[in-house]
Design a protein around this motif. Structure first.
Motif, PDB file in Angstrom:
ATOM      1  N   ASN A  87      15.840  14.138 -10.716  1.00 55.20           N
ATOM      2  CA  ASN A  87      16.165  14.457 -12.101  1.00 55.20           C
ATOM      3  C   ASN A  87      14.906  14.935 -12.811  1.00 55.20           C
ATOM      4  O   ASN A  87      13.810  14.886 -12.254  1.00 55.20           O
ATOM      5  CB  ASN A  87      16.732  13.226 -12.806  1.00 55.20           C
ATOM      6  CG  ASN A  87      17.753  13.602 -13.860  1.00 55.20           C
ATOM      7  OD1 ASN A  87      17.646  14.639 -14.514  1.00 55.20           O
ATOM      8  ND2 ASN A  87      18.759  12.746 -14.027  1.00 55.20           N
ATOM      9  N   TYR A  89      12.073  14.565 -15.841  1.00 59.74           N
ATOM     10  CA  TYR A  89      11.458  13.446 -16.547  1.00 59.74           C
ATOM     11  C   TYR A  89      11.851  13.477 -18.026  1.00 59.74           C
ATOM     12  O   TYR A  89      12.022  14.552 -18.625  1.00 59.74           O
ATOM     13  CB  TYR A  89       9.937  13.512 -16.417  1.00 59.74           C
ATOM     14  CG  TYR A  89       9.435  13.196 -15.028  1.00 59.74           C
ATOM     15  CD1 TYR A  89       9.405  11.895 -14.546  1.00 59.74           C
ATOM     16  CD2 TYR A  89       8.969  14.210 -14.189  1.00 59.74           C
ATOM     17  CE1 TYR A  89       8.928  11.604 -13.275  1.00 59.74           C
ATOM     18  CE2 TYR A  89       8.488  13.925 -12.915  1.00 59.74           C
ATOM     19  CZ  TYR A  89       8.476  12.628 -12.465  1.00 59.74           C
ATOM     20  OH  TYR A  89       8.003  12.344 -11.200  1.00 59.74           O
ATOM     21  N   ASP A  90      11.972  12.289 -18.616  1.00 58.96           N
ATOM     22  CA  ASP A  90      12.424  12.184 -19.998  1.00 58.96           C
ATOM     23  C   ASP A  90      11.471  12.848 -20.989  1.00 58.96           C
ATOM     24  O   ASP A  90      11.905  13.343 -22.036  1.00 58.96           O
ATOM     25  CB  ASP A  90      12.596  10.707 -20.389  1.00 58.96           C
ATOM     26  CG  ASP A  90      13.756  10.041 -19.658  1.00 58.96           C
ATOM     27  OD1 ASP A  90      14.649  10.769 -19.184  1.00 58.96           O
ATOM     28  OD2 ASP A  90      13.755   8.796 -19.575  1.00 58.96           O
ATOM     29  N   ASP A  91      10.170  12.859 -20.681  1.00 59.26           N
ATOM     30  CA  ASP A  91       9.214  13.371 -21.662  1.00 59.26           C
ATOM     31  C   ASP A  91       9.086  14.887 -21.660  1.00 59.26           C
ATOM     32  O   ASP A  91       8.311  15.454 -22.440  1.00 59.26           O
ATOM     33  CB  ASP A  91       7.833  12.728 -21.480  1.00 59.26           C
ATOM     34  CG  ASP A  91       7.240  12.951 -20.099  1.00 59.26           C
ATOM     35  OD1 ASP A  91       7.894  13.607 -19.263  1.00 59.26           O
ATOM     36  OD2 ASP A  91       6.107  12.458 -19.852  1.00 59.26           O
ATOM     37  N   ASP A  93      11.088  16.964 -22.840  1.00 54.86           N
ATOM     38  CA  ASP A  93      11.567  17.488 -24.125  1.00 54.86           C
ATOM     39  C   ASP A  93      10.432  17.751 -25.111  1.00 54.86           C
ATOM     40  O   ASP A  93      10.541  18.636 -25.964  1.00 54.86           O
ATOM     41  CB  ASP A  93      12.565  16.516 -24.761  1.00 54.86           C
ATOM     42  CG  ASP A  93      13.905  16.495 -24.046  1.00 54.86           C
ATOM     43  OD1 ASP A  93      14.211  17.488 -23.355  1.00 54.86           O
ATOM     44  OD2 ASP A  93      14.634  15.500 -24.173  1.00 54.86           O
ATOM     45  N   THR A 204       1.328  10.860 -19.525  1.00 56.05           N
ATOM     46  CA  THR A 204       2.598  11.430 -19.972  1.00 56.05           C
ATOM     47  C   THR A 204       2.394  12.858 -20.460  1.00 56.05           C
ATOM     48  O   THR A 204       1.273  13.271 -20.792  1.00 56.05           O
ATOM     49  CB  THR A 204       3.229  10.621 -21.127  1.00 56.05           C
ATOM     50  OG1 THR A 204       2.494  10.877 -22.333  1.00 56.05           O
ATOM     51  CG2 THR A 204       3.237   9.127 -20.826  1.00 56.05           C
TER      52      THR A 204
END
Length: 223
Positions: A87, A89-91, A93, A204
Motif C-alpha cells: 500500500n 504510506y499515510d504521510d 498526502d 517521515t
C-alpha cells in the motif's frame, strides 16, 4: 524534488514475493531446480555480469530468461497491490503542500511505477517519473547510477534538488548527480547503518516537507 518509489511512497516488495516470481521465470524457461544463492542474487540487485554467470550455469539465453523474469516480477507486484499486501504510506498526502516541482525516480520497472502512480492517484503530485525498462541494459542504468535522476532533473529544468530515498544506493546516486540527499528511515530501514552520509536523515515525509520549506527539523541533519 525527486522521490524514490518503493519504500518511500509505497511499501517495498517482499523478498519472498520476488523470489517466487523468479522461480516462476526459471520454470517458464525450463529450469525447476534453482540454487538459493542464485535466487538471492537476482532478488537483491543482480548486475549484468551476475545475470550472465547465472544464465550460463543453467545453459540459458540471458535475454530469454530476463524477459520471463521481468514479466513475472511485474505481475507479482501488481497482484500484491491489488490484494492489499502492499500500500502507499499515510504521510504521502503531505506532498500536496509542496510548492516545488516534483518527480519520481525508481529502480523498479517504468510500467510498474506508472501502475502505482495511477492506482494511488499520485500522478497529480509529480511532473515527471522514471523507472527502468525491462531490459538487461537497464541494469547498468539503475541507481546508484545517476542516469534516471539526471533525466528527471532535466525534465524539471533543475540543477539543484533533493532526492529522497530509503537505501544507500539512493544516497550515492544523488551525490553522483550533484544534488542533496534525504535518507528516509521507514520501518524496514529504521536501523540501517550507512557507509555514506546523506545530507538529511529523517523519519517521515512530513520532515521532508519541512526541509523543503526551509524550516529546521530536529536531528534532520545527517549524523
Amino acid at each position: 524534488m525527486l522521490f524514490d518509489n518503493d519504500g518511500v511512497l509505497v511499501t517495498p516488495p517482499a523478498d519472498e514475493t520476488q523470489a517466487a516470481a523468479t522461480r516462476d521465470a526459471f520454470r517458464e524457461v525450463g529450469v525447476d531446480a534453482v540454487a538459493q544463492h542464485h535466487l538471492d542474487a537476482i532478488v537483491t540487485g543482480v548486475t549484468v555480469a551476475d545475470l550472465s554467470e547465472i544464465c550460463t550455469a543453467y545453459d540459458l539465453e540471458a535475454e530469454t530468461f530476463w524477459k520471463a523474469r521481468e514479466h513475472h516480477d511485474a505481475r507479482s507486484q501488481r497482484q500484491a497491490f491489488r490484494a492489499g499486501d502492499r500500500n502507499r504510506y499515510d504521510d504521502v498526502d503531505c506532498l500536496s503542500t509542496l510548492s516545488q516541482n516534483c518527480g519520481v525516480v525508481s529502480n523498479n520497472h517504468h510500467s510498474t511505477l506508472a501502475f502505482v502512480l495511477d492506482r494511488f492517484d499520485l500522478e497529480p503530485l509529480f511532473e515527471t517519473y522514471y523507472g527502468r525498462e525491462k531490459t538487461i541494459e537497464s541494469l547498468r542504468l539503475k541507481k546508484p547510477n545517476p542516469y534516471y535522476i539526471e533525466r528527471a532533473l532535466s525534465d524539471l529544468d533543475g540543477d539543484s534538488a533533493l532526492y529522497v530515498g530509503d537505501s544507500e544506493s539512493d544516497v550515492i546516486a544523488a551525490d553522483r548527480a550533484g544534488i542533496d540527499s534525504v535518507f528516509l528511515r521507514r520501518p524496514h530501514c529504521r536501523n540501517a547503518d550507512l557507509d555514506v552520509t546523506p545530507t538529511y536523515d529523517v523519519e517521515t515525509l512530513r520532515d521532508v516537507v519541512r526541509i523543503a520549506d526551509g524550516h529546521s527539523v530536529d536531528e534532520s541533519r545527517a549524523r
